[in-house]
Design an enzyme around this catalytic site. Structure first.
Site, PDB file in Angstrom:
ATOM      1  N   CYS A 154      -1.709   7.803  -6.739  1.00 39.49           N
ATOM      2  CA  CYS A 154      -2.394   8.005  -5.461  1.00 39.49           C
ATOM      3  C   CYS A 154      -2.161   9.413  -4.944  1.00 39.49           C
ATOM      4  O   CYS A 154      -2.949   9.922  -4.142  1.00 39.49           O
ATOM      5  CB  CYS A 154      -1.966   6.957  -4.440  1.00 39.49           C
ATOM      6  SG  CYS A 154      -0.188   6.787  -4.261  1.00 39.49           S
ATOM      7  N   GLY A 174      -3.502   0.219  -2.638  1.00 39.34           N
ATOM      8  CA  GLY A 174      -4.708   0.176  -3.452  1.00 39.34           C
ATOM      9  C   GLY A 174      -5.735   1.157  -2.937  1.00 39.34           C
ATOM     10  O   GLY A 174      -5.409   2.149  -2.277  1.00 39.34           O
ATOM     11  N   SER A 175      -6.980   0.866  -3.202  1.00 36.47           N
ATOM     12  CA  SER A 175      -8.064   1.763  -2.814  1.00 36.47           C
ATOM     13  C   SER A 175      -8.377   1.643  -1.328  1.00 36.47           C
ATOM     14  O   SER A 175      -8.033   0.650  -0.675  1.00 36.47           O
ATOM     15  CB  SER A 175      -9.320   1.427  -3.619  1.00 36.47           C
ATOM     16  OG  SER A 175      -9.803   0.142  -3.258  1.00 36.47           O
ATOM     17  N   GLY A 208      -8.449  -1.545   1.366  1.00 33.61           N
ATOM     18  CA  GLY A 208      -7.872  -1.500   2.703  1.00 33.61           C
ATOM     19  C   GLY A 208      -8.860  -1.861   3.790  1.00 33.61           C
ATOM     20  O   GLY A 208      -8.490  -2.461   4.803  1.00 33.61           O
ATOM     21  N   GLU A 211      -1.310   1.530   2.182  1.00 30.01           N
ATOM     22  CA  GLU A 211      -1.154   2.737   1.364  1.00 30.01           C
ATOM     23  C   GLU A 211      -2.383   2.821   0.468  1.00 30.01           C
ATOM     24  O   GLU A 211      -2.461   2.168  -0.574  1.00 30.01           O
ATOM     25  CB  GLU A 211       0.128   2.657   0.530  1.00 30.01           C
ATOM     26  CG  GLU A 211       1.399   2.552   1.350  1.00 30.01           C
ATOM     27  CD  GLU A 211       1.748   3.820   2.103  1.00 30.01           C
ATOM     28  OE1 GLU A 211       1.049   4.842   1.899  1.00 30.01           O
ATOM     29  OE2 GLU A 211       2.704   3.808   2.887  1.00 30.01           O
TER      30      GLU A 211
END
Length: 512
Positions: A299, A243-244, A248, A265
């Site tokens: 991403c 995700g963003s 994280g 990630e």
């Protein structure tokens, strides 16, 4: 150009796909979580969300399943993954179509995502016979020292809408052969694909037989509160979260606080450098896919184009022309290259970034909304190229939309500095025919990203290579080489077969 289309209804088509893959119609009705299609904005299904108590119970079942699954030999565990791969092959068209309906990907990308799942299953099956440990030279005679690898336990997988099934498979296929169980929280923006994959998994498990314990794969549906329950549970030693960077920053410390392990990630503000020697025809194609594919919602999407002064006036007008000519429309219609943004928030963020770019001196080409009359609840946009005076303002941030910022450079070292001058460190690329520049870019003094490519864009990856990045991208790796070690724990074993008891480092400790 845009494509005028008659009204298309996707809900019934979605239900038929789900039923063919083994999901009962009743599971798609009467819930509180609306699964919507970005293609039209319509509701596809209403599914049931899980409570915190139900999530905890699912983790408990997965923990019990792990204790049984870990006892099976790894090659036997690999057989389950092989069977899952066969189910994916048989339903590739249906699952790929569902990805297009729920995530807005064009047909080839939806099918490509399912192919990634098949590929990682094949990879993991081979891996099930290669979970090697080392024999280590010991300083003590009559002893043997070695490392062994054991399953970690329950692996929590939090996936994002843009790759709603592939990212789960990168984690789950490896986790299963390593001896772990999996609890999967899909994005609340793409719950249906997870339900379909769970049904295909259950078919594979039924063919495998009674050795598959109940709870080996649990799927939990809901928003951030459900994710927090998963992240905070001590019975889940490994959390893989995609995700963003903002997400994280929340997940990483919470997992670390309980001494768990994170595979993160996160964001990617990816760049490509175009050098004086670049093949501009190849560069044009590489940049176009990397920047516009998946409507800029990968991403690894290309967001910054660092272009040498000598080729700028040749390349950028061609790019602007290509951007204006791509076919925007319903992803499942033949010839469509650009589908919709996932939702209104994504559109608003894109427009905010474009306004910020203008305020910073940028010249914007494209970026407006299209097809709003046909689909007022869907958000189709013209991809945008923004010529910027430098790497300032919104260029320094990742906007999950098809915006390509273009900046000039004159010196190679300057270009590398610009490339590395953002917080994220996921993917990068260079277009050059100069071997020195290519080698410098992938060397220790070049790109600081986890992925560095030459003469291809930064977008896309193969499962044979470890996927992930540095800095604000989180440092995690999935697939490739030794990524399996993230799903296992290492033990060092020393075995004394001598009958004597020599101590390491020459220590003497004699007692009668």
């Amino acid at each position: 150009m845009t494509v005028g289309l008659d009204t298309v209804k996707f809900a019934e088509e979605t239900i038929k796909l789900m039923e063919r893959m083994g999901v009962a119609r009743a599971a798609l009705e009467g819930g509180t979580l609306a699964a919507t299609s970005p293609n039209s904005g319509e509701t596809l299904a209403m599914i049931t969300e899980n409570s915190a108590a139900e999530t905890s119970a699912a983790i408990g079942r997965a923990h019990d399943a792990f204790k049984e699954w870990r006892k099976l030999p790894a090659p036997r565990r690999g057989e389950l993954v092989r069977l899952l791969g066969e189910e994916l092959r048989s339903c590739k068209d249906d699952l790929g179509k569902l990805v297009s309906l729920e995530a807005g990907k064009i047909t080839s990308e939806g099918l490509g995502e399912v192919q990634e799942m098949i590929d990682i299953c094949d990879f993991a099956v081979g891996l099930s016979r290669q979970l090697y440990g080392l024999t280590i030279a010991t300083e003590r005679s009559g002893h043997r020292m070695m490392e062994t690898w054991h399953p970690s336990g329950v692996v929590g997988v939090i996936s994002a809408f843009n790759f709603p099934v592939a990212v789960w498979s990168w984690n789950a296929a490896l986790a299963f052969v390593c001896g772990d169980s999996v609890v999967w929280k899909p994005s609340e923006k793409s719950p249906l694909t997870a339900m379909a994959v769970q049904a295909l998994y259950e078919r594979a498990a039924a063919k495998f037989g009674d050795d598959v314990p109940k709870g080996l794969l649990e799927v939990i549906q809901g928003g951030s509160k459900i994710g927090e329950t998963l992240v905070d549970d001590k019975r889940v030693p490994v959390i893989s979260a995609t995700g963003s960077t903002r997400m994280g920053l929340q997940v990483g410390p919470r997992v670390a606080q309980r001494f768990g392990k994170s595979i993160l990630e996160l964001g990617g503000n990816n760049a490509a450098i175009v050098t004086p020697s670049a093949d501009l025809d190849l560069t044009l194609r590489g940049v176009a896919f990397a920047a516009m594919g998946t409507c800029g919602q990968r991403c690894t999407s290309l967001r910054r184009l660092i272009t040498h002064d000598s080729v700028y006036d040749s390349l950028i007008p061609r790019l602007i022309k290509a951007y204006a000519s791509v076919k925007i429309g319903i992803p499942t219609e033949e010839g469509t290259l650009i589908g919709p943004l996932i939702d209104k928030d994504a559109f608003d963020n894109m427009q905010y970034a474009l306004e910020a770019a203008k305020a910073a001196g940028g010249i914007v080409h494209g970026g407006g909304r299209v097809m709003a009359d046909e689909y007022p609840d869907a958000y189709y946009v013209q991809p945008a190229i923004v010529e910027m005076p430098g790497q300032v303002g919104p260029v320094l941030e990742e906007t999950f939309a098809p915006i390509l910022y273009v900046v000039r450079y004159s010196d190679f070292d300057e270009a590398v500095e610009i490339q590395n001058g953002v917080g994220a460190g996921l993917s990068s690329s260079i277009f050059t025919q100069d071997i020195g520049e290519a080698e410098s870019f992938v060397s220790v003094t070049g790109s600081d990203c986890g992925i560095a490519n030459v003469n291809i864009g930064p977008s896309g990856a193969e499962i044979g290579g470890a996927f992930g990045g540095e800095k604000e991208t989180g440092g995690g790796r999935e697939a490739g080489s030794d990524a399996w070690k993230a799903y296992m724990r290492r033990a060092t074993n020393t075995i004394n077969y001598s009958g004597a008891l020599p101590l390491a480092q020459g220590v003497k400790f004699d007692v009668e």
